[in-house]
Design a protein around this motif. Structure first.
Motif, PDB file in Angstrom:
ATOM      1  N   MET A  23      -1.240  10.602  13.957  1.00  0.00           N
ATOM      2  CA  MET A  23      -1.788   9.259  13.755  1.00  0.00           C
ATOM      3  C   MET A  23      -0.687   8.260  13.415  1.00  0.00           C
ATOM      4  O   MET A  23      -0.653   7.135  13.929  1.00  0.00           O
ATOM      5  N   VAL A  24       0.226   8.661  12.546  1.00  0.00           N
ATOM      6  CA  VAL A  24       1.311   7.791  12.085  1.00  0.00           C
ATOM      7  C   VAL A  24       2.618   8.564  12.208  1.00  0.00           C
ATOM      8  O   VAL A  24       2.688   9.733  11.817  1.00  0.00           O
ATOM      9  N   PRO A  25       3.670   7.951  12.738  1.00  0.00           N
ATOM     10  CA  PRO A  25       4.956   8.665  12.829  1.00  0.00           C
ATOM     11  C   PRO A  25       5.528   8.955  11.449  1.00  0.00           C
ATOM     12  O   PRO A  25       5.172   8.325  10.452  1.00  0.00           O
ATOM     13  N   ALA A  41       0.835  -1.198   0.000  1.00  0.00           N
ATOM     14  CA  ALA A  41       0.000   0.000   0.000  1.00  0.00           C
ATOM     15  C   ALA A  41       0.869   1.247   0.000  1.00  0.00           C
ATOM     16  O   ALA A  41       2.077   1.205   0.274  1.00  0.00           O
ATOM     17  N   LEU A  42       0.238   2.352  -0.324  1.00  0.00           N
ATOM     18  CA  LEU A  42       0.848   3.675  -0.210  1.00  0.00           C
ATOM     19  C   LEU A  42       0.079   4.465   0.837  1.00  0.00           C
ATOM     20  O   LEU A  42      -1.156   4.466   0.834  1.00  0.00           O
ATOM     21  N   LEU A  43       0.786   5.115   1.737  1.00  0.00           N
ATOM     22  CA  LEU A  43       0.156   5.970   2.729  1.00  0.00           C
ATOM     23  C   LEU A  43      -0.090   7.326   2.072  1.00  0.00           C
ATOM     24  O   LEU A  43       0.842   8.099   1.837  1.00  0.00           O
ATOM     25  N   VAL A  44      -1.353   7.624   1.767  1.00  0.00           N
ATOM     26  CA  VAL A  44      -1.697   8.832   1.018  1.00  0.00           C
ATOM     27  C   VAL A  44      -1.713  10.056   1.923  1.00  0.00           C
ATOM     28  O   VAL A  44      -1.113  11.092   1.616  1.00  0.00           O
ATOM     29  N   SER A  45      -2.408   9.969   3.038  1.00  0.00           N
ATOM     30  CA  SER A  45      -2.473  11.085   3.985  1.00  0.00           C
ATOM     31  C   SER A  45      -2.852  10.552   5.347  1.00  0.00           C
ATOM     32  O   SER A  45      -3.332   9.416   5.485  1.00  0.00           O
ATOM     33  N   THR A  46      -2.662  11.374   6.368  1.00  0.00           N
ATOM     34  CA  THR A  46      -2.959  10.970   7.734  1.00  0.00           C
ATOM     35  C   THR A  46      -3.197  12.199   8.585  1.00  0.00           C
ATOM     36  O   THR A  46      -2.708  13.298   8.263  1.00  0.00           O
ATOM     37  N   SER A  47      -3.950  12.042   9.660  1.00  0.00           N
ATOM     38  CA  SER A  47      -4.142  13.136  10.599  1.00  0.00           C
ATOM     39  C   SER A  47      -2.875  13.317  11.433  1.00  0.00           C
ATOM     40  O   SER A  47      -2.025  12.428  11.515  1.00  0.00           O
ATOM     41  N   VAL A  48      -2.757  14.473  12.059  1.00  0.00           N
ATOM     42  CA  VAL A  48      -1.561  14.789  12.838  1.00  0.00           C
ATOM     43  C   VAL A  48      -1.434  13.809  14.005  1.00  0.00           C
ATOM     44  O   VAL A  48      -2.376  13.611  14.780  1.00  0.00           O
TER      45      VAL A  48
END
Length: 377
Positions: free
Chosen positions: A36-38, A27-34
């Motif tokens: 949520m993911v390092p 998968a590709l990490l497209v976006s995330t909330s502040v």
């Protein structure tokens, strides 16, 4: 009935047994909330070439579906795997799917009630959705742990081969009768065909001309319509009957040295105009009332003194002719930086699109390609 019962038993068995296996998705990490993911680790390897070819550029991760949790894992600089995120299924609030770009938005409750989410893009979101449903069904039947209140939501008009039906049938109840179960879609279509008449009446699945006109436009860049009778307003031909020879009205963008509108009777060119000559048009559509002289009236400029001439084209396919005129007109107006025809829908430029990240400005239209290739490119 037996086949349906067998299929149901197979799904139940799959839901019961899938918890014994872990499945990983590139998968590709497209976006995330502040928070949520390092952030990505320094020196983390880029996505492999096959993943880039399939999913595009982005932060490469693995989405791992486990027995009772979903994880995001990233490979570090030294080849070790780093766990970025672990959420139990009971902690997931919403799985929102955008199957048009094979993406899913995983939402969980954040601090202070704020939404915590991450959006990932996978190779086959339909396969991932089916697995998520099986795992949740299996956990629910076990009845152990926290209750599952997970919601599935969908973004866009395409929601998988089996999804459009329930979404399209969720309509507001405008009657005084209580909401009830709708009849099968096949019966609803039969009732609609019997009840509605005219150019906008529904057609059988293989009876619509929309696909024919669409493919003609793809292949030739224009559309042609059979004309039963055509005449200039105020001329003696207005009182004549139907044409004795095959007649066509051809529409195109008019930007390749061809006229935007051309009317031909047999082998004779009767009318040739550009879209700059068009002043406006009026659709006369009373097919539902039984009138046979329905069609479109188009006003053209004549000379440089502001004069006009009006032609009326009698056609059977009134609705699609109206849509085609609207499409080519709006395409021309948009290219010139002018607003589209009021209350029109065809040929307009897309202004915004709704994605899993919210409403954004529409990306540029793809340029397309006229190169003919096989299935291997």
């Amino acid at each position: 009935m037996g086949a349906k019962s067998s299929s149901q038993r197979d799904e139940n068995a799959a839901a019961q047994n899938i918890g014994h296996f872990d499945h990983s998705y590139e998968a590709l990490l497209v976006s995330t909330s502040v928070g949520m993911v390092p952030d990505a680790a320094p020196g983390a390897p880029p996505a492999p070439a096959p993943v880039v070819a399939k999913l595009g550029e982005g932060r490469f991760v693995e989405l791992v579906m486990k027995f009772d949790t979903v994880q995001l894992v990233e490979q570090g600089a030294g080849g070790e795997k780093r766990n970025l995120l672990t959420i139990p299924y009971a902690g997931v609030k919403t799985l929102e799917w955008d199957h048009s770009c094979s993406s899913v938005k995983i939402s969980a409750g954040g601090a202070g009630g704020a939404e915590a989410y991450c959006v990932v893009k996978v190779g086959n979101s339909l396969e991932l959705e089916n697995e998520a449903k099986l795992r949740i069904r299996g956990l629910s039947r076990q009845g152990s742990g926290a209750p599952l209140n997970l919601t599935f939501a969908y973004c866009g008009t395409y929601a998988g081969p089996t999804k459009p039906k329930p979404f399209q049938r969720k309509r507001a109840n405008l009657s005084t009768k209580p909401q009830g179960k709708l009849p099968p879609l096949a019966l609803m279509r039969d009732l609609a065909i019997a009840r509605h008449t005219g150019s906008g009446a529904p057609t059988r699945a293989n009876g619509s001309k929309r696909v024919v006109h669409a493919l003609q436009h793809v292949r030739t860049g224009g559309n042609t319509f059979a004309v039963l009778h055509a005449y200039e307003r105020g001329s003696a031909k207005a009182s004549e009957g139907m044409n004795e020879v095959e007649s066509k009205l051809a529409l195109s963008c008019g930007s390749t040295g061809q006229p935007g509108l051309a009317y031909v009777e047999g082998q004779r060119m009767v009318l040739s105009k550009n879209w700059d000559d068009v002043v406006g048009w009026t659709v006369h559509d009373k097919v539902h009332a039984g009138e046979m002289t329905c069609g479109i009236e188009i006003a053209f400029k004549t000379g440089s003194n502001g004069g006009q001439t009006t032609w009326f084209f009698v056609v059977l396919d009134v609705l699609h002719l109206k849509d085609a005129v609207e499409f080519f007109w709006n395409q021309r107006e948009g290219a010139a930086g002018r607003p589209p025809q009021p209350r029109s829908t065809h040929g307009r430029s897309v202004v915004t699109v709704t994605t899993l990240q919210g409403e954004i400005a529409a990306p540029p239209a793809p340029p397309g390609s006229l190169d003919v290739t096989d299935e291997h490119g």
